[in-house]
Design a protein around this motif. Structure first.
Motif, PDB file in Angstrom:
ATOM      1  N   ALA A 136      -1.962   2.560  -2.519  1.00 61.79           N
ATOM      2  CA  ALA A 136      -1.034   1.644  -3.177  1.00 61.79           C
ATOM      3  C   ALA A 136      -0.267   2.253  -4.338  1.00 61.79           C
ATOM      4  CB  ALA A 136      -1.785   0.396  -3.655  1.00 61.79           C
ATOM      5  N   GLU A 137      -0.804   3.292  -4.954  1.00 63.35           N
ATOM      6  CA  GLU A 137      -0.156   3.842  -6.141  1.00 63.35           C
ATOM      7  C   GLU A 137       1.231   4.393  -5.854  1.00 63.35           C
ATOM      8  OE1 GLU A 137      -1.108   3.430  -9.224  1.00 63.35           O
ATOM      9  OE2 GLU A 137      -2.778   2.280  -8.400  1.00 63.35           O
ATOM     10  N   SER A 138       1.475   4.840  -4.637  1.00 64.30           N
ATOM     11  CA  SER A 138       2.777   5.398  -4.279  1.00 64.30           C
ATOM     12  C   SER A 138       3.668   4.400  -3.551  1.00 64.30           C
ATOM     13  CB  SER A 138       2.593   6.641  -3.398  1.00 64.30           C
ATOM     14  OG  SER A 138       1.882   6.297  -2.206  1.00 64.30           O
ATOM     15  N   ASP A 139       3.217   3.167  -3.410  1.00 62.87           N
ATOM     16  CA  ASP A 139       3.963   2.131  -2.681  1.00 62.87           C
ATOM     17  C   ASP A 139       3.937   0.851  -3.507  1.00 62.87           C
ATOM     18  OD1 ASP A 139       4.837   0.106  -0.963  1.00 62.87           O
ATOM     19  OD2 ASP A 139       3.978   1.062   0.806  1.00 62.87           O
ATOM     20  N   MET A 140       5.056   0.547  -4.180  1.00 67.31           N
ATOM     21  CA  MET A 140       5.103  -0.617  -5.066  1.00 67.31           C
ATOM     22  C   MET A 140       4.818  -1.917  -4.336  1.00 67.31           C
ATOM     23  SD  MET A 140       5.506  -1.953  -8.025  1.00 67.31           S
ATOM     24  CE  MET A 140       6.232  -0.669  -9.052  1.00 67.31           C
ATOM     25  N   SER A 141       5.401  -2.092  -3.129  1.00 63.32           N
ATOM     26  CA  SER A 141       5.190  -3.335  -2.378  1.00 63.32           C
ATOM     27  C   SER A 141       3.713  -3.516  -2.048  1.00 63.32           C
ATOM     28  CB  SER A 141       6.019  -3.317  -1.089  1.00 63.32           C
ATOM     29  OG  SER A 141       7.394  -3.286  -1.379  1.00 63.32           O
ATOM     30  N   LEU A 142       3.095  -2.450  -1.547  1.00 62.97           N
ATOM     31  CA  LEU A 142       1.680  -2.530  -1.205  1.00 62.97           C
ATOM     32  C   LEU A 142       0.838  -2.772  -2.450  1.00 62.97           C
ATOM     33  CD1 LEU A 142      -0.603  -2.328   0.838  1.00 62.97           C
ATOM     34  CD2 LEU A 142      -0.555   0.162   0.554  1.00 62.97           C
ATOM     35  N   ALA A 143       1.191  -2.124  -3.560  1.00 64.21           N
ATOM     36  CA  ALA A 143       0.433  -2.308  -4.801  1.00 64.21           C
ATOM     37  C   ALA A 143       0.463  -3.761  -5.256  1.00 64.21           C
ATOM     38  CB  ALA A 143       0.992  -1.405  -5.898  1.00 64.21           C
ATOM     39  N   LEU A 144       1.628  -4.402  -5.156  1.00 67.53           N
ATOM     40  CA  LEU A 144       1.748  -5.805  -5.562  1.00 67.53           C
ATOM     41  C   LEU A 144       0.937  -6.716  -4.630  1.00 67.53           C
ATOM     42  CD1 LEU A 144       5.537  -5.913  -6.483  1.00 67.53           C
ATOM     43  CD2 LEU A 144       3.599  -6.039  -8.057  1.00 67.53           C
ATOM     44  N   VAL A 145       0.985  -6.418  -3.330  1.00 62.94           N
ATOM     45  CA  VAL A 145       0.211  -7.211  -2.364  1.00 62.94           C
ATOM     46  C   VAL A 145      -1.279  -7.068  -2.641  1.00 62.94           C
ATOM     47  CG1 VAL A 145      -0.445  -7.420   0.063  1.00 62.94           C
ATOM     48  CG2 VAL A 145       1.969  -7.168  -0.556  1.00 62.94           C
ATOM     49  N   VAL A 146      -1.719  -5.837  -2.876  1.00 61.18           N
ATOM     50  CA  VAL A 146      -3.139  -5.589  -3.135  1.00 61.18           C
ATOM     51  C   VAL A 146      -3.581  -6.290  -4.418  1.00 61.18           C
ATOM     52  CG1 VAL A 146      -4.842  -3.820  -3.725  1.00 61.18           C
ATOM     53  CG2 VAL A 146      -3.235  -3.424  -1.862  1.00 61.18           C
ATOM     54  N   ASP A 147      -2.769  -6.198  -5.465  1.00 65.09           N
ATOM     55  CA  ASP A 147      -3.108  -6.880  -6.717  1.00 65.09           C
ATOM     56  C   ASP A 147      -3.246  -8.385  -6.493  1.00 65.09           C
ATOM     57  OD1 ASP A 147      -3.203  -4.595  -8.232  1.00 65.09           O
ATOM     58  OD2 ASP A 147      -1.149  -4.775  -8.992  1.00 65.09           O
TER      59      ASP A 147
END
Length: 203
Positions: A136-147
């Motif tokens: 997720a650290e390199s993918d903003m969309s995925l990071a937001l979904v994971v959060d």
């Protein structure tokens, strides 16, 4: 999740093909919500019917048919983005229903039911945490979904902990008179009928 408005958002960047919209939808949402191509075209047809998008107009859906957002579509998208979701009534959550039902099933330990689900949720949180650390650290969309998912699961775990504590206290015996008086003074016991009346008015 509104696929309708997600497609409008993608089209707000410029004209796109149906297959392109599906690929970009999955990429922008961290590939968490797979989208069927048929669902994309069905949604686009409805958007075109409602005057929110325009197509090349050849009458044939396919990989080379382009779509673009209309002024009405842009207005619809802007309104959706700024309209709060309706969270005024509790959702009909299956886990909440299971705990409520377990309270009434003879021979069932509701606290055991709670612990089974709690362990499962903690395992899910660990899986999402690993995704966050590795991808997720390199993918903003995925990071937001994971959060968002970690916060949601954490809230459910905390609710299960609170439910377990409440059930444990109830099994220990009635609330002492002085505690009941304190709750009444702070409005705790008075809030329940008011909430029920408000929710009942919406049904």
């Amino acid at each position: 999740m509104s696929v309708r408005h997600a497609l409008l958002a993608l089209l707000s960047e410029g004209p796109k093909y149906g297959l392109q919209l599906r690929e970009e939808f999955e990429a922008r949402t961290g590939e968490v919500w797979p989208l069927n191509v048929g669902q994309v075209y069905t949604t686009l047809q409805r958007l075109e019917r409602d005057g929110l998008v325009e197509s090349d107009g050849d009458g044939q859906d396919g990989p080379q048919k382009g779509f673009r957002i209309t002024a009405a579509g842009a207005e619809e998208l802007a309104q959706w983005l700024r309209t709060p979701s309706d969270l005024s009534s509790p959702p009909r959550d299956e886990l909440v229903m299971k705990i409520l039902v377990a309270l009434r099933v003879p021979g069932t330990s509701v606290r055991d039911v709670i612990q089974v689900h709690r362990r499962y949720l903690v395992e899910l949180m660990q899986q999402w945490t690993r995704i966050k650390e590795t991808e997720a650290e390199s993918d903003m969309s995925l990071a937001l979904v994971v959060d968002a998912e970690l916060f949601r699961l954490d809230a459910v775990v905390r609710w299960l902990d609170a439910a377990d504590g409440r059930i444990k206290r109830a099994a220990a015996g009635p609330v002492p008179a002085e505690q009941a008086t304190a709750e009444k003074t702070t409005g705790t016991t008075q809030a329940v009928p008011s909430v029920r009346r408000r929710l009942g008015a919406r049904r």
